[in-house]
Design a protein around this motif. Structure first.
Motif, PDB file in Angstrom:
ATOM      1  N   MET D   1      24.733 -20.456   1.765  1.00 50.40           N
ATOM      2  CA  MET D   1      23.686 -19.712   2.478  1.00 50.40           C
ATOM      3  C   MET D   1      23.118 -18.618   1.582  1.00 50.40           C
ATOM      4  N   LYS D   2      21.818 -18.572   1.569  1.00 55.87           N
ATOM      5  CA  LYS D   2      21.098 -17.609   0.731  1.00 55.87           C
ATOM      6  C   LYS D   2      20.074 -16.920   1.618  1.00 55.87           C
ATOM      7  N   LEU D   3      19.903 -15.628   1.429  1.00 54.52           N
ATOM      8  CA  LEU D   3      18.911 -14.910   2.247  1.00 54.52           C
ATOM      9  C   LEU D   3      17.918 -14.169   1.361  1.00 54.52           C
ATOM     10  N   ARG D   4      16.717 -14.033   1.887  1.00 55.85           N
ATOM     11  CA  ARG D   4      15.724 -13.138   1.276  1.00 55.85           C
ATOM     12  C   ARG D   4      15.451 -12.000   2.260  1.00 55.85           C
ATOM     13  N   VAL D   5      15.684 -10.786   1.807  1.00 54.96           N
ATOM     14  CA  VAL D   5      15.604  -9.614   2.683  1.00 54.96           C
ATOM     15  C   VAL D   5      14.602  -8.624   2.100  1.00 54.96           C
ATOM     16  N   TYR D   6      13.655  -8.214   2.913  1.00 54.47           N
ATOM     17  CA  TYR D   6      12.646  -7.237   2.480  1.00 54.47           C
ATOM     18  C   TYR D   6      12.967  -5.880   3.100  1.00 54.47           C
ATOM     19  N   LEU D   7      12.976  -4.839   2.279  1.00 57.23           N
ATOM     20  CA  LEU D   7      13.325  -3.502   2.748  1.00 57.23           C
ATOM     21  C   LEU D   7      12.060  -2.657   2.859  1.00 57.23           C
ATOM     22  N   SER D   8      11.600  -2.466   4.088  1.00 57.04           N
ATOM     23  CA  SER D   8      10.345  -1.755   4.333  1.00 57.04           C
ATOM     24  C   SER D   8      10.613  -0.323   4.786  1.00 57.04           C
ATOM     25  N   GLY D   9       9.642   0.561   4.603  1.00 58.43           N
ATOM     26  CA  GLY D   9       9.698   1.881   5.218  1.00 58.43           C
ATOM     27  C   GLY D   9      10.010   3.010   4.262  1.00 58.43           C
ATOM     28  N   GLU D  10      10.680   4.002   4.811  1.00 53.70           N
ATOM     29  CA  GLU D  10      10.883   5.303   4.175  1.00 53.70           C
ATOM     30  C   GLU D  10      11.218   5.190   2.680  1.00 53.70           C
ATOM     31  N   ILE D  11      10.557   6.035   1.856  1.00 61.80           N
ATOM     32  CA  ILE D  11      10.736   5.927   0.397  1.00 61.80           C
ATOM     33  C   ILE D  11      11.275   7.193  -0.245  1.00 61.80           C
ATOM     34  N   HIS D  12      11.750   8.161   0.575  1.00 60.36           N
ATOM     35  CA  HIS D  12      12.178   9.432  -0.029  1.00 60.36           C
ATOM     36  C   HIS D  12      13.687   9.629  -0.064  1.00 60.36           C
ATOM     37  N   THR D  13      14.463   8.656   0.368  1.00 59.98           N
ATOM     38  CA  THR D  13      15.916   8.718   0.159  1.00 59.98           C
ATOM     39  C   THR D  13      16.339   7.432  -0.541  1.00 59.98           C
ATOM     40  N   ASP D  14      17.598   7.353  -0.927  1.00 61.31           N
ATOM     41  CA  ASP D  14      18.052   6.218  -1.757  1.00 61.31           C
ATOM     42  C   ASP D  14      18.694   5.107  -0.940  1.00 61.31           C
ATOM     43  N   TRP D  15      18.256   4.925   0.317  1.00 57.74           N
ATOM     44  CA  TRP D  15      18.890   3.913   1.178  1.00 57.74           C
ATOM     45  C   TRP D  15      18.798   2.508   0.597  1.00 57.74           C
ATOM     46  N   ARG D  16      17.695   2.209  -0.104  1.00 50.77           N
ATOM     47  CA  ARG D  16      17.588   0.864  -0.688  1.00 50.77           C
ATOM     48  C   ARG D  16      18.677   0.625  -1.745  1.00 50.77           C
ATOM     49  N   GLU D  17      18.962   1.666  -2.525  1.00 57.03           N
ATOM     50  CA  GLU D  17      20.004   1.522  -3.555  1.00 57.03           C
ATOM     51  C   GLU D  17      21.371   1.282  -2.934  1.00 57.03           C
ATOM     52  N   THR D  18      21.638   1.990  -1.838  1.00 52.35           N
ATOM     53  CA  THR D  18      22.921   1.814  -1.154  1.00 52.35           C
ATOM     54  C   THR D  18      23.080   0.379  -0.658  1.00 52.35           C
ATOM     55  N   ILE D  19      22.012  -0.169  -0.114  1.00 53.44           N
ATOM     56  CA  ILE D  19      22.094  -1.553   0.369  1.00 53.44           C
ATOM     57  C   ILE D  19      22.256  -2.517  -0.797  1.00 53.44           C
ATOM     58  N   LYS D  20      21.482  -2.322  -1.841  1.00 50.44           N
ATOM     59  CA  LYS D  20      21.589  -3.231  -2.996  1.00 50.44           C
ATOM     60  C   LYS D  20      22.994  -3.222  -3.574  1.00 50.44           C
ATOM     61  N   GLN D  21      23.571  -2.018  -3.691  1.00 43.78           N
ATOM     62  CA  GLN D  21      24.915  -1.900  -4.252  1.00 43.78           C
ATOM     63  C   GLN D  21      25.950  -2.551  -3.331  1.00 43.78           C
ATOM     64  N   GLY D  22      25.817  -2.327  -2.048  1.00 44.24           N
ATOM     65  CA  GLY D  22      26.749  -2.919  -1.086  1.00 44.24           C
ATOM     66  C   GLY D  22      26.680  -4.438  -1.097  1.00 44.24           C
ATOM     67  N   VAL D  23      25.468  -4.954  -1.204  1.00 41.30           N
ATOM     68  CA  VAL D  23      25.283  -6.402  -1.232  1.00 41.30           C
ATOM     69  C   VAL D  23      25.901  -6.991  -2.497  1.00 41.30           C
ATOM     70  N   GLN D  24      25.722  -6.273  -3.602  1.00 38.15           N
ATOM     71  CA  GLN D  24      26.279  -6.734  -4.876  1.00 38.15           C
ATOM     72  C   GLN D  24      27.816  -6.720  -4.842  1.00 38.15           C
ATOM     73  N   GLU D  25      28.370  -5.625  -4.324  1.00 37.80           N
ATOM     74  CA  GLU D  25      29.831  -5.520  -4.235  1.00 37.80           C
ATOM     75  C   GLU D  25      30.424  -6.594  -3.327  1.00 37.80           C
ATOM     76  N   ALA D  26      29.671  -6.966  -2.297  1.00 36.36           N
ATOM     77  CA  ALA D  26      30.158  -7.997  -1.374  1.00 36.36           C
ATOM     78  C   ALA D  26      29.915  -9.401  -1.920  1.00 36.36           C
ATOM     79  N   GLY D  27      29.218  -9.488  -3.052  1.00 39.30           N
ATOM     80  CA  GLY D  27      28.988 -10.795  -3.664  1.00 39.30           C
ATOM     81  C   GLY D  27      28.083 -11.707  -2.854  1.00 39.30           C
ATOM     82  N   LEU D  28      27.157 -11.109  -2.125  1.00 36.74           N
ATOM     83  CA  LEU D  28      26.284 -11.922  -1.267  1.00 36.74           C
ATOM     84  C   LEU D  28      25.078 -12.430  -2.054  1.00 36.74           C
TER      85      LEU D  28
END
Lengths: 150, 150, 150, 150, 150, 150, 150, 150
Positions: D1-28
């Protein structure tokens, strides 16, 4: 991010080559496609493959339908359709491609000189960007894919 | 049987009136629609309603988008789109409408003189019928709706 | 020509009434629709019909889904969606409606003051027209339907 | 299973980085995409590529349409659209993206603080999940793809 | 505002009559439709019209397909599909209708007792409203159409 | 409940009249439509309206496309398409209509003698009902609309 | 030829493993997918990731929506959906999946014992094949992909 | 450029092999697919996998539906559908496939002898090209993909 871009319209200058080269130099992962740009072959393909017609209408008809096998596939697969209008010829097929792509929800980039803004206003109104040079098309594609401005 | 027919394209001859009259005389239940055929108003509508632009590109852009409110609605609702190409002007909006209608799966009838068969071959190739006169359009519509030939 | 127009967004001024009155005075055949504009009832409808929730999240959730029965239907049926942004409140539902309508291929007219052009640029970019007053909306609708400019 | 996820919205905090790192650590196996998060460039791209406008409305308009080339493509390709609302700014483009994605049938995950539940109730009502932290987004994605709970 | 509402599911109580009566008393412009609720006829229609089968599987198959002519039409035309689950029988056709309607983008209202919340959680998750009584369905429909709460 | 039913296929017996009469006698609100069943006119319409062709292929091509204006419209509008296969002629257009209707999600009723079950098995497999007589078609339509069995 | 097959329904026997093993032994290029078959986790995922609910309805609701992120994606991507009904439990989610898949135009294979033919007749009527054992599913898939019969 | 081409129709000559060989010799990146061309197995697959039927109608029905799993998938995935009509048999499934493909917007190439132009006129009218030999199909495909004429 990968894009498929179809280059429709004017076939008498080398604008497609300029875009291809710019895309390659920028290292963008873009699959560029185009119609058959050999004017003579695209006129004769029906007669040459399926047999000669005595009536020019049907000669053109057979050829256009065979060419349509290519353009329908490539426009349907494209993410972005770039349509170039030059200052010569009718170019109704270019405007037809633009309308076809717009109705399919494809993003349009229209490229033409400032002298033909008025007759192209309906086409431009359906576009995400209107520009004058192939270098600008490359700049747009690089920005869209890499967030880098020129 | 009831049809909705949109008449796109050339605005400098009275071909639309001929079709409307023929349809009425034949007693066909057809809802005929058309773009705004007043050239000046369709150019100025953006400035007149939303305020004047200093740049002609944006003047044209605003006007085209407002006119698009009408054409998008009428083409979407149409069963058949008739597109007329004359021998003057660029008429790229007519070809754009044809492509737009084709991609939506609408049936196309294209009307033009025999001298411009070649530049219109891609548009003709997408059509259910190609004719030269508004009377032929009426003949086609009457036959489609009543099975009566001229 | 008949249009169905949905009026989305700001609920604290009488802009909807101005449009309805203008449309009526112009004799336009338009079916105008709107969300429930009673703020309190649209907040309470879930609890009042289906029973009270102790948790405000679920109270809001139930109410929004019931209101969605109305808005989903009316936006799906609309030819044109007018979205009004005022200078107060978050109005995220207005922007959500605009995105929803755009993805369904509906024509958008966006109405807002010139002071909020910048935060609304993505919404405006998807619109056929951007204006400031309800009178301009009426002018657009009259022109679209009757080809008459103000 | 493979997913494509788009991260929309707020651009002034690092929430996208947190998700990317978590996804990488989980090997998804997730292809994560996002809009251009450089506020200045996304405002200036129209002027820089296509030439400067004197009117800010058109400057914004050109820029938004070019940015739209990216966002339309990425949302259309996404399986899941995550929309983050912060406590500042209007963020109407985030709500617009949410509506656009919902109408295309994309699955939505909405992320925001509990203090803005009420103004976001219509957006939340269209979502498959509403959460507060990027870690919860990662937990959801890991569960969806691997059936593992935190 | 006019609605078309299809009432799917349980056929052994008079819940459909209660809704029809409530809708009528409230003066709502709703076209209510339903499957054939005569159990015996819906089982026998294949054999009776097309000839008897010796194998029960094919008897059921022929009947279901004929009944499908009705249900496919009515669900496709509906704005809202109400699905009622009772406490007896398998009612897999009701759940099938709910899934079918959901995938077509129809709005769902699900009605069932609180004792079967758990096995219906996936169906409820796709609904705009979950309720227990036909009176609540009427309350929802009246509110959706007239903005009036009970 | 109102239905639109298109009667495709065999044109050399009076099966369409039998269905129309049965529907009328049963008082069903059905809009019945059909192709032009005059064999000669449907062959000649292209030549008669648009001018004679010397090549039979193009004569047939022009005629078929004009007839297609009618059939495309009527099949697109239909709820149910009934396709009748007789024991003579190729009837490839009937099978083409059946495939076209199936791909559009229309409900199919196929009518033919038991001697041609085997060559029609793929068409039958896409149908909601397979029958032998026009009376059975009427029985099906009455049952679908009124829940009454013969 | 490559297929994507989603295995929906009953989770208390090892039918999915039998199919996976048979597919592997036959060397078929099939991407098999399934819902989370851990009953407990699929019930608890909402509470565990997003926080505990006091009301069981909302606990179920949150969990179902998160599970829906997986099932919506996998059914949308599938070429064929196999739905297994056992003799226990309500299994309304299986019937919902079948309806959802049918409306999306997916091919259905339904698997169940002969004792529940009658209550499943509407689901079976929408299927391309109805069988009783996982071995038959493998036989069908092998035949579809390789033209080899058992 | 890559194409997926489905070869439908006549199964008693080796036309498919000629096309496959021509495509291979021309080095074209085409994924060619076809129905099961073993007449006996495609008739018997239902009985052999799911158990014997006593009634030939249901034997054919079960078999056709299983074969439909293959053809529905391959036609849906195809860019171009080639349909070959021979001079024997009814070949209604070939015409059905052509109609099905046309309604899905697939490009059609129809191949048949000049003696059956008339009964195939409606099928030909929906095609992008009509030819007589498999070599012409290869010529068309090579031209469409490489712009090279024979």
């Amino acid at each position: 991010m990968k894009l498929r871009v179809y280059l429709s319209g004017e076939i008498h200058t080398d604008w497609r080559e300029t875009i291809k080269q710019g895309v390659q130099e920028a290292g963008l992962d873009i699959e560029i496609s185009a119609p058959n740009t050999c004017h003579e072959d695209s006129d004769d393909c029906g007669d040459k493959i399926l047999g000669a017609e005595t009536n020019n209408f049907w000669k053109d008809h057979k050829a256009s339908k065979i060419n349509g096998l290519r353009t329908r596939k490539l426009i349907s697969d494209a993410d972005i359709v770039v349509v170039r209008f030059g200052d010569k010829y009718k170019q109704w097929n270019a405007a037809f491609d633009a309308g076809y792509a717009a109705a399919l929800g494809k993003s349009l980039i229209v490229m033409h000189g400032s002298d033909i803004v008025h007759p192209l206003k309906e086409v431009d109104a359906a576009a995400q960007a209107v520009c004058e040079t192939p270098e600008q098309v490359v700049d747009i594609l690089r920005y869209v894919m890499t967030n880098q401005l020129p």
